[in-house]
Structures are given as structure tokens and as C-alpha cells.
Write a protein that holds these residues in place. Structure first.
Motif: not given
Lengths: 421, 421, 421, 421
Positions: A96-105, A165-178
């Protein structure tokens, strides 16, 4: 440990971006114990695409603190140097489909209020790490993610559930590397979320709009020092270059195509009144309602930095220390979120889109999913907040936590079951 | 303890301006033991005329360090808060003129070289206080003062010998508070001195010229912070005001009347890229060949600071943190110094005046003595230096120390005996 | 026509730099009638090395004015386009050294005073060309040159006498094009001169010192215009680039090696308040006590201009519109001038060198002669002036004119006769 | 003369703001001949509330030109000095409301295209006044006003018809002086209009929105000149003050409340490279979507101008040379315009409001009428334009002229008859 206890434990142990060792360790252990297949560290992040890493001494101190606090050493070693992202998957019983949820820590570098009426003080779960604080609700996001993970582990479904589970959302620093590691490349539906903002308790918005694209830069000017009385002409004055850059960056034109922002937030240079300053450091940002305009603006800022340096015989190194894009939430998914919410008694007000008017690096996840043909949204879950986000007295009404878990279960079950071809 | 040991002890225990607790304590004890009448602290300084005091935490740490090092607590208490000046007098057996010698005691905020060939390392007397160093020879000045005091205590003379040990010469911060307390108001002859500069060993200059008048200022800009994306117009941007001041200060006109200098040596402001910066601190200086031109220049700098602030809705507090004047040495006294030197075999080259091309707050003592009808000079005693003044490898050839004591004895005996009416 | 009538005729017909058609025509005719071999136009100037040419319309208007005033058309045609330099030689009866005298012919763009007490008004020889005026004494220089030429034509001598009549001294625009054509390459002795400055009548200085090297530049910024409300981001703002250049040029460091000057004297740009300005023109200068420092300074100014333009997406064309060098007068020739003057009763005060403290393009002639082994000086001939040079009421005491002719005859006879090997 | 001939005559005789002597003279005569009661000059304008008057020499030249062109001298004298506004009233046969129409008459300082395909060239009615051109359609507006006046003179109605012919709309310079004289204080309904903009032929918009409030300023900096080499410190440099103002004005913050604009469109200062410039003139504007924000912005601009001057010892005189406000058109009147248009066959597309995105001083009339309880609108009448407004090739399709007269008759008859209580 129930979701409230969990959130309070996280609140008491806030860790700023790329130092979420204790938090991420806990996330790994909880997810594993619920049967998820868990990856972390360099398996889910491209190290060099992280932005604005703290000094290594700060990262190492947080590492030691987590170790002393009992974190698993094998897991810690996989995250050494600030590789604190975690991705978990749970396979359903059928394709079936892949369903993702994203959380920042991550937490913020803020000293939490010591006011006795501040709920975390009154209830004994205020920050134990002086100078760090969960003042944006990411403790709640992580707690929701873990409670939701546990709930889903008891469910039967088709397809794959993926939790990010993403690190470093503040300042826009973590998402790109994931994103660049490809963690959402197989995702059909992506739900990102945020608590609070200015939506009241019992309200929910299916999506968000008015994301500001943003780039944060650090510029380092290098010149030549000289005695300011004996030989000023032998110097190459880093502060002259930086000051003229600062004025000219602020003087960049307004854009007729929509709102833009520029700000040189920090400037530091020089050592003594009688020395021509040979170094200056500048931290700055630009923003725009459109990703392309922000790129244009960033290019103009960089041009000004380089030529302001060159005109005083300086060099200028520019590093991107944070980024966020714009995003448009998918209509289909916004509706699905609202339809699901209508089945949860807790929610009584429903909004298609709420304007963010700020920057979020979840936008990189959203754009990537959409580029590959998937659907994505950024849902906002109203809650009463004790003070504005990023304020030392910020706090949330915890009622929203279990309600959100219920909602996410419902969304997951709909997307994982009915949507599988 | 002979003069070489004394100088090495002082070299190993360098104390920056207004923290010379251990040094000044030692000066007081030595002078008393030689029969001098000694005053210090608020008795010889106007506290509020001191410039550029370090933070009180730094002063207090140095105070504790001196206490732990065995300094006399009663003396220390009289110097608490940075009142580290000392004045001693020795009355002769008959009435006569008052002859003063002035010595400065402070070290610099420099990390001493760890090169094994650097003499203080090779001979085990390098700085024990990391980040502080006698890199300008004031350890030698103080040692000369104490050895000279001891030598004079065995002499018979008419009139009064006065020894002034000044704190915080570096940056032009200490002299004014002693002058304004009146410590040279009764002085007929004043000898100030400096080792090295660029005179070779065995050379001596009777006086100095080309003092640059100088003013050092600290300017603090205060505005209003605001979120750089959400409400930039609510901010009052301290860095915009500071950067425009910086450019305009450097753009002040050259003067046809002689050389001038301006330098903004330090600028620091702001906290984060997404916050309109509400504070900025600037440390700067101006200099001129003439005292009056320097005052004109300082006034123009202040005008620019205030209007740069006002134009962005900021306030600006300006504090004078250092000052030096120009001075002209008296011909009579320069000749007397050279005549005396010709009797000391050590000295073989004699110069009327050596150009300083720098700033010195001894000029305040010199001007005051001259205003009240006395004579004053600033003599330069050549010595081999291992590296330029203010360099981490600076060192002197200690041969100059006993030779200078001999010279000063001779000058004192001439002025105290033959010159008394 | 005697020298006083001649000077008054020239005073009444002032022509600014590169438009001296009437003046140069007259110079050619007078010299020819006295038996000199005369060259002019492209034979004595490299056209492209002229600096700061006026607009061709202005040159053409002056050309027509001279033609209407009766100037010889053949001569005029050889000077068309502003080639107004003249060189004349008179060969002696025997071989010998070449001795040159240089005179400048241009007037200033100043409206002459209409005050009835201003001597040229009282005596009916004020400027007939409104907006042009001989306010620096070059009318006197040219008159001296012609009277001296006539006097020498009656003399017998060995060697060659060379007379150089230079256009466009003001702004340092004419000398270089004659020097580069080689007009002084064969010169053994060169005498340049100036009336007045601040030497009184009856005084003479054999040479001059304190020439300031100087460069005058015109910078043209080109950007893109756009509607300031409808599409400001489409513009490239020439005034932003020019204003930031202006501030940064003035903020260039003072030099410890001696006095320097910078000045942006003119800035003009833009067309209307609602248009992003696409052009700006800047006229500026730098000066220094040393030729090399002036070159360093000019290079820094150019760097700032180019990078200020580039940082706002502009181009910047820079043209040198004036130049002067430093020079050192030869001791031997200064003495010779003074020795000669002592035989003229008119002169009663004698000075080795007088400080100029300004810029002069005669320095290019002087340096060239010296480079090739000759001797050169720049002599100053005191006279009473009615108002400072370049003032609308400037005037000279004409007594100095015949006295200078006498002096030059004597200098010429000494150098042409006794100095020939 | 029919409306097409009339418009072509006006097109051939364009007069810029406050020099509309020929145009206004013609308006007065035509209106009188149709039985209107006509006022002009100081009777309909407060002279001192006019903004941005041209130099008096320019006004006088236009005055003489109109006189030579046969204008009535009595009328001209009443307009002397640029008092070129006209107001006419026609009383109906019974009491009723006052209905006003406002037309602007001024041309632009643009050289009209000489392209042979440009219709005014092809048809022989191009501008006869070089450097002035009707490039915004005001010739059409005035022609409509006069043809409409004539048509109404043949009608019977209740109430009062008022026709306002305003000078100097370009730059926002003329409306305020008529409003402040009270010319719309008795008006119940006000119709303002504009041809073209970007509405196609046959389209009409009942009102307009997105007016930008705007202020245009002229700032004059006054300092002290000095010789740039001899005594730069005696100067007070007007260009330094102006350049720093320019940079800081552009660096004013973006506003979160909506779009803003700033532009320094003109800067001119200084005389020569070797003179410290003592004067500089700056022409600039600011704009905002809200009147209050524009006032805030204007205040900030003024603060920067004054403190930039003060910091270099300059004075700065600031004059408002143009102004426009925002306005909201009344729903009732917009509907009435559209309802009327639906009866005219010519119009086939109907729009409630068209965004202007520019500035218009008709807004002062609109706001005044509304403040006193009346209704007002700003209707846009589509037409094909040959090139954008303010372009040398601008031209309109004249079909819109008679259609608009028809429309205005209908609007007038409705408001004057049925709306009277």
C-alpha cells in the motif's frame, strides 16, 4: 509513560538544534520497543547539508550530558557530532501507500521564566538545562509522535507508516539534510504539523499558507590589522567593509511582486580602539513570499557582501546557516485532515488554511514529496498559549496532545487503507 | 631583593589597568619600609575621573587573586574597586623644592609568548596570569621607582622627593584622576620616563616630542528589538545607526593643520538573524598632533554618533574611556637630564628630544606642573627590545635598570640641592 | 604693442583650457614675426593624452569666436578640436645647450567682478567673454613669454632657446600631452614660473617645494531605470552606488607617510522622484605629498568606485580628467635664478624655495627634463594681488611683468653662453 | 469645434502643471459661452497650498506664450503666477443636489516621439511645445469636460452641476489647493475619471482601489565650501550629508502592514573636484498602501534628512512638492456609474473596481466630499493605448471620448433628477 508525562519529561530536558542527543536517544528506544524499524545519524542525514551547526564544544557538552543522563552509548555514537535525526518505519500487512508524519524535536536558546505562575514551574517540569527551553511546542510535537507511534503499533493496515523526527527546525537548519538523504522519496502522503501559532484550542487548520522563503547567512570579513595611529594605511579595515555592506543590504529595493525582508541581525568585529579591525562577523537573513524572489534577494545580498569586502581589500566568506522554502499544501490532503478532524469530538472549528507569515523548513519535505508526485500538507492544531512563541513564558494547553494523537490515527487509517490501490 | 629580581617578580605577576592590587600593595610596603610617607586609593585619586574601568567582576577577581597571593588586607581595602594609585613623599633635612618622579605600573591584556627562546620563559619569570603581560616595560618602570626610592632613603637633601606610581597608563585611563586630586600641584620639577621605544641601549633622550592628543570613547546605541519578519517597522535598529556612524566617522575630513587619526576599533551588536538589533556597542578613538584639533575632532565624532542614533530613533550614550594630551618638555629640564646622564658611564648617546608619535597620559601631569609654574620632562631611556612594544615577545635588556636608578639619583640630588633657593 | 597692452588684451579675451584659439593664434603670429621656428597643434601634443577636454560644442564655439575675432584660419585649423599648444625655437649662432621656458595660457570659468574699483574695470580691460576670466595670472605669463621672445630675437647667443606655451594648466590637463610628444626631450635647462601666489612684490623664489601630486577623475555610473512604485526591483540604482562610493572614498584611511586629500566635489544623478535613477556622474580628486602615495590612493579610489557600482549591478566608467605630479627643483638652477635676480634692481628679497601646497602640471615637464639628465626649476615671482587666486576680483601689479622679462633675458644669456661646453 | 478637434488642439498645446494658461483660458471661455458661472485663479485655489511650483521664469514664459497665442488678457491676469484652476457651475431649474465632475488639464515634461507612425504625427496634432507632451490623456479629460459642459447646457435638471478643472495633477501638486479653498464642500456626488490605465476599449470600472498614498519632497542641504586641499576641515560637506541620507532612507524598514516605497530620484550637489561641496539638492518620494503608514514613513524620511545634515554641520530645508492620499470609492456611486454605462451601447465590460497601484491627488477631493457626507468615486474608462502612460509614444483611441460624454450626461441626469429629495 503517558503522553502528558512524556511531554513534560521532554520539556524538562530541552536540547537546541543538533544537540538533541537525549531526546533522539529516547525516540529511538521508544520506537524500537514498539516494533518499528529505526534508522538515525548518517543513515538519515547528509552531514554536510546541515546548516548552522553549533560549535563542536557545545555539541560535545550536550553529548556528555546525554551520556551522563543514561542515554544508550551505541545510539549516541551513531549521532556523534550532531547527527540527531531519526526515521522509523512500520510495514503494514499488505502492500500500500507510504504515509509519513514529520515531527521536530529541538528547543530554543532561551532562559525559561522563573515566574511561579508559569505552569512548568508550578508543576515541576521546567527546564533543567539553563539557557535552553521548549518555547515553541516541539516537546509537544515529539510527544505526539511517540504516542501516535505506539497507538499505530496496535493497528492493522496496508502500506507503510513512516515517522520522521527532525532536528534543528529553528533557523531552518535540519530539514534539508534529511530531504537530501532521500527520506521522503518514497512517500505518498506527508503530514507535517504545528501546535498553537494563533489558532485557539478546538480549532484546526487543514493546511497552511503564507510561508516565507528564507535564507540565513553568516559572513566573515577578513582584512589586515594595523596600528590605528602609526600606520592606518597598512590596515584593511573589516568593519568598514561590514558597515557599508550592512547599510547597502538594508537599502536593497522593495519588490513589487510581494513582501520581502532583510535583516543584519548580528555584527561583531574588532579588538581595540587603537587597532584597525581585521575581522568582522555578520549574521543576516532575507525572506520573501516567493522562493524565486528570495533566491534573487539572496543573490543581491551576496553580491553586496562580496563587493563591500573587495572595495576595502578584504575577503568575505559566506556560509548559509539556515534555509526555508515556500510551499503550497495539497487541497486533497487538507480536506482529508479536516474530514478526519470532524470525527473527533474535540475539534469544533475547521479552517482550510491558516496563514503562517513565517518560515518553516518543513517546506523542503513538502516540496520534495510533491515533486515526486505525492501529496503533502502542514496542519495547524490550535491550543491556548500562555505567551507568544519564543517567549520565556510560553506554554501550551496539553489537552491538544491526546486529541492530536486520535486525529493522526484516523488520518493514518484512512490514507493507509482506503487509498491503497 | 635587587632591582633585577624585583622586575622579574613584577613581570611574572602582570596586572592590567585598575587591577594592580598586588603591584600597588608591594609598592606601598617597600616605600614604607624605606621611610616614606605613603598615600594611596581615594587619597590620591578622584574615583570618578578614572576612565575605562574594567567590569567590576574583573576588578574583584584581581582583588581576590592579590589577597590569596598574600597582599596586606588593610592596604587592599583602601584600593578596593580599582583605586590602585600610590604617592609617596620623603622630606629632606631643609626646606627646598619638590621634585617628583612618575612611574606607571599596569600590564596589557596580551597572552605572553610561549616560545622557549623568549627570555622570560628561558629564565622562569614569564607571566603567571594568563592573558596579562608586561609587554610595554612598565614592570621595569616600577622596579626603577622602588630601587630609586631605596637609594634616596640613604641620601641627605633639601626639599621634598615625591614618587608617583600611576595605574592604567595604557589607553590613557589613570593619570587624569591623580592630577585632578592635586598630587602634582606642589611639584617644582617632574621627571616622567619610558624605557625602550626605538632608542638603542646606551642612548638617552632628555625629553620627547610629537605626543598625539587622543580620546578614546565607548558609544552604546539603544533601540527597540522586533521580529525581523513579523514587524520590522516596530524595531529601532541599533546596528543601522552604528554602521552609519562608523562610515561617517571615518569620512570626517583630513585637517590641513596637521595629522589626525580616527578609528572605530570595535563594533558589536545584535543577537540573532531574525531579530532587529536593539543594542550596539562601539569603541573608538581620535587623535591629533594638537590638543585643540583633537578636541574639535572629538566634538565632530560625538556629533556624528548622536545624530546617527537620532536618525534611526535610537539613544546613544557616550563615555570617555581614555585620554591623552600633547605636551612640550621644558628645555631647562631636558638639559639637566642630559647633563646628569653625561656623568653616568653607561650612557654614550644623547638626544635632546625623541619623537613619540603616540599617546601618553603622562602629558596630563606635565601640563599641570607647567600650568602652576613648574618644569617637567618625559625622558626616554634606550634599551634593546626583543620585539616591538605590545608584542607577545616583547622584552627589555635589563642593563638599563640599574643605570636609570643611578641617573635618577643624580637628577634628584641636583634638583633637590642646587636648585633650592 | 608693449607688454602691459599685451597682457591687457589677453586679459580681455580669456579662454579656458583647450579653447585658447585666439591666444595661441596670437602667440604663433608674434613668435613667427620675431623669427622663431613655430610648431603647434598635433605637432606638439599627443591628442589622446589631453585630460578633461570640454564638450566639443564648447570647443567649437570658442573656435568660431576666435575666427570672427580675426584669427588666422590656417593656424586655427591646425588647432581644431582643442590642440592649442605652441612650441617655438630660436637657434643661436653656435652650438650649445637647449634652454627652455614654459608658459601657460588658459583662463578660468569664473565670472569677473563688475566692481568699479576692480582695476580691469576701471581701466577698461575686463573680460569680454562672460563666464571666463584670467583669475590666476596666466595672461601675465603669456605676455612675459611674448615680450621675452621679442627681446631674445635681438640677442646673439650659442645653443637653442625653446619657448613652450601650454594650454589647460588648470586642473592639470595640458602638460602631459606635450611632454609625451617629446617637446622637452632635448632640453638641458627648463625654467617654469608663476606670478604671485603669496609672495610680495619685489620678492623672488628660485624654486618651489611642496607640490601635491593630484589626480582628478570623472566617474559615470550606469544602471537601469524603473518606476519607483510599480517595479523598483527592476531598477539598478545608480545613486545608491554613487552615494556608497562617496562615503567610502571619504572614509579611506589617513596615511602615516604624509598628508593626503580626497574629495568628491560633484555628484549628479537621477531625473524624477518616481524613477529609479539610472545614471550618476561624480567628479572627484585625490592628492598626496608623494607621487607614489597619490598613486596608491588613486588605486583605492578606483577600487571603491568599481565595487560600489558592481554591488548594485551598475557599470562605472572612470576617466582621468586631470593630473599633477610632485617635483624637486634643482639646486643649481634655483641658485642661478637667484643670482641672476640679484642683478635686477627690482628684486630685493630672495628665497631658495617657496612652498606651493597645491598642484601644478608643470611638474610633468620638470620630471621629464630631470629624467633625461637636464636641470629644471619652478620659480615664483612675487606681486601684489588684489584678491586670492581664482577669485572674481583677482588682479596683479603689472610692475612685475617687465622685471620678469629682464630677469629671463639674464637667465637665458647665462645658460646659453657660459654654460655651453 | 467637435470633441475630437478639441482634444487634438489641446494635444498640440500641452502645458505642464501650473502653466496651463492657454488651456485654462480656453476652458473659461468655452464654459462662459455655454452659460456657466465661472471662477478661476485665487477664487478657486489657496496659492500657498500648491506643491512643487515650477521656477517663476518657466511660469512666466508659459504665460507669455499663451498671451502671444491669443489668450484673453483679463483671464490670464487672474491666473498669473500659476493659479490655473477653473470651477464652473450651472444651476438647474429647481433645488436639488450638487453633482460635481473633476477633470485634470496638465501635460508632462516629455519630448513627444517623432516617429511618423505615432498618430499625432501622422495626423498633424503632435505637440508644438518641445519638451511638453500630453502623455497621460489629460487632453482627453479636458475635452470630455468641455463637450459634456456643452451637452448639459441644453438639458433641464434640478440641483447644481459643478465642473472642476484642476491643474498639476502629475506629482500630486494641484488638488490640495483647490480642496482647501472649499470647492467641493457643497458637493453631494463627485465623479472623477481617468482614461486608459490598463483597461481595454469598451471596458469600464465603476471605481478604483489600491491608491498609494504618496509624498514627494525636495531637500536642500547647505554647508560651507572650502578648498579641498588647502583647508578641507573648514568645509561642511553637503554631499556627505546627502549621500548618508540617501543610503539611510533606502535602508528604512519594510512595513509588515503592507507595501511601502521610498526613492531618492534626484541628487545634485557640488561645483568642482577641488571644492568641498556646500550645497546639495535631493528630490525624493515615499509611498504606502495606507495614508497613516505613508505619514509614518514620511516622518522617518524627514528625521533622517535632518539628522544626516546635522551630523555634518549642515542645515537642511525640506519642502513638500507633491502629495496624494488613499481613497475608498463609494459602493452606491460605483453601482450608479455601471448602471448608467449599461445603457450606453459602447460599453460591454463592467468592473466594480480596478486597482490603480499608483498615486492620484483626486483622492483629496474624494476624501473631502466623503468627510462632509457626500459620495464619490474614481471611474476608469478603458481605451486602447499606443504605449504605456508617460511614454513618448503614448496615444489613446479617441472613440472613448464621445462615449464618455454620453455616459456622463446619463450619470448627471440620474443624480440631478431622481436623487433630489
Amino acid at each position: 509513560m503517558d503522553i502528558i508525562e512524556l511531554r513534560r519529561d521532554l520539556h524538562a530536558h530541552p536540547e537546541v538544534g543538533f544537540t538533541e542527543f537525549r531526546t533522539a536517544n529516547r525516540v529511538v528506544l521508544e520506537l524500537r520497543s514498539n516494533g518499528y524499524s529505526v534508522s538515525y545519524g548518517a543513515d538519515v542525514m547528509v552531514p554536510e547539508w546541515r546548516r548552522g551547526l553549533p560549535p563542536s564544544t557545545q555539541i560535545d557538552l550536550a553529548y556528555e550530558r546525554a551520556k551522563n543522563d543514561g542515554a544508550d552509548e551505541t545510539i549516541l555514537q551513531g549521532m556523534r557530532g550532531g547527527l540527531t535525526g531519526v526515521v522509523a518505519t512500520l510495514k503494514g500487512s499488505a502492500p500500500g501507500p507510504t504515509v509519513a508524519f514529520r515531527f521536530d524535536m529541538d528547543a530554543l536558546p532561551i532562559v525559561e521564566s522563573t515566574d511561579s505562575e508559569h505552569v512548568p514551574n508550578a508543576n515541576g517540569f521546567a527546564s533543567l538545562y539553563r539557557g535552553e527551553m521548549h518555547a515553541c511546542g516541539h516537546d509537544g510535537h515529539t510527544a505526539i509522535g511517540l504516542a501516535f507511534a505506539k497507538a499505530m503499533s496496535a493497528r492493522k493496515f496496508a502500506g507503510t507508516l513512516k515517522l520522521i523526527f527532525q532536528p534543528a527546525e529553528e533557523g531552518g537548519r535540519g530539514a534539508k539534510s534529511m530531504v537530501d538523504k532521500g527520506v521522503v522519496d518514497d512517500v505518498d502522503f506527508l503530514i507535517c504539523c504545528h501546535l498553537g501559532l494563533d489558532l485557539p484550542l478546538h480549532s484546526i487548520s487543514g493546511g497552511a499558507c503564507d510561508f516565507l522563503a528564507s535564507t540565513k547567512l553568516m559572513a566573515q570579513f577578513h582584512g589586515v590589522s594595523a596600528h590605528a595611529a602609526a600606520a592606518p594605511e597598512k590596515g584593511r579595515n573589516a568593519l568598514l567593509g561590514a558597515a557599508t555592506a550592512l547599510l547597502n543590504i538594508h537599502a536593497l529595493p522593495r519588490f513589487s511582486s510581494g513582501a520581502t525582508r532583510v535583516n543584519v541581525g548580528v555584527l561583531e568585529g574588532g579588538t581595540a580602539p587603537n587597532i584597525i579591525p581585521d575581522t568582522a562577523k555578520m549574521v543576516l537573513e532575507c525572506r520573501a513570499e516567493s522562493y524565486e524572489v528570495n533566491q534573487d534577494l539572496e543573490q543581491r545580498v551576496r553580491t553586496i557582501l562580496l563587493h563591500s569586502a573587495a572595495k576595502h581589500g578584504l575577503t568575505c566568506d559566506i556560509e548559509t546557516i539556515g534555509e526555508a522554502a515556500t510551499a503550497v499544501c495539497d487541497h486533497e490532503l487538507k480536506s482529508l485532515v479536516l474530514d478526519a478532524a470532524k470525527f473527533i469530538e474535540f475539534f469544533t472549528e475547521f479552517k482550510d488554511e491558516h496563514p503562517l507569515g513565517a518560515s518553516e523548513d518543513a517546506t523542503f519535505f513538502i516540496r520534495r514529496v510533491q515533486e515526486l508526485g505525492g501529496k503533502a500538507t502542514y496542519s495547524i492544531l490550535g491550543t491556548t498559549i500562555a505567551a507568544p512563541h519564543h517567549n520565556p513564558k510560553f506554554d501550551i494547553d496539553e489537552q491538544i496532545l491526546p486529541a492530536t494523537v486520535q486525529l493522526f490515527e484516523r488520518i493514518a487509517m484512512i490514507t493507509l487503507q482506503t487509498r491503497a490501490e
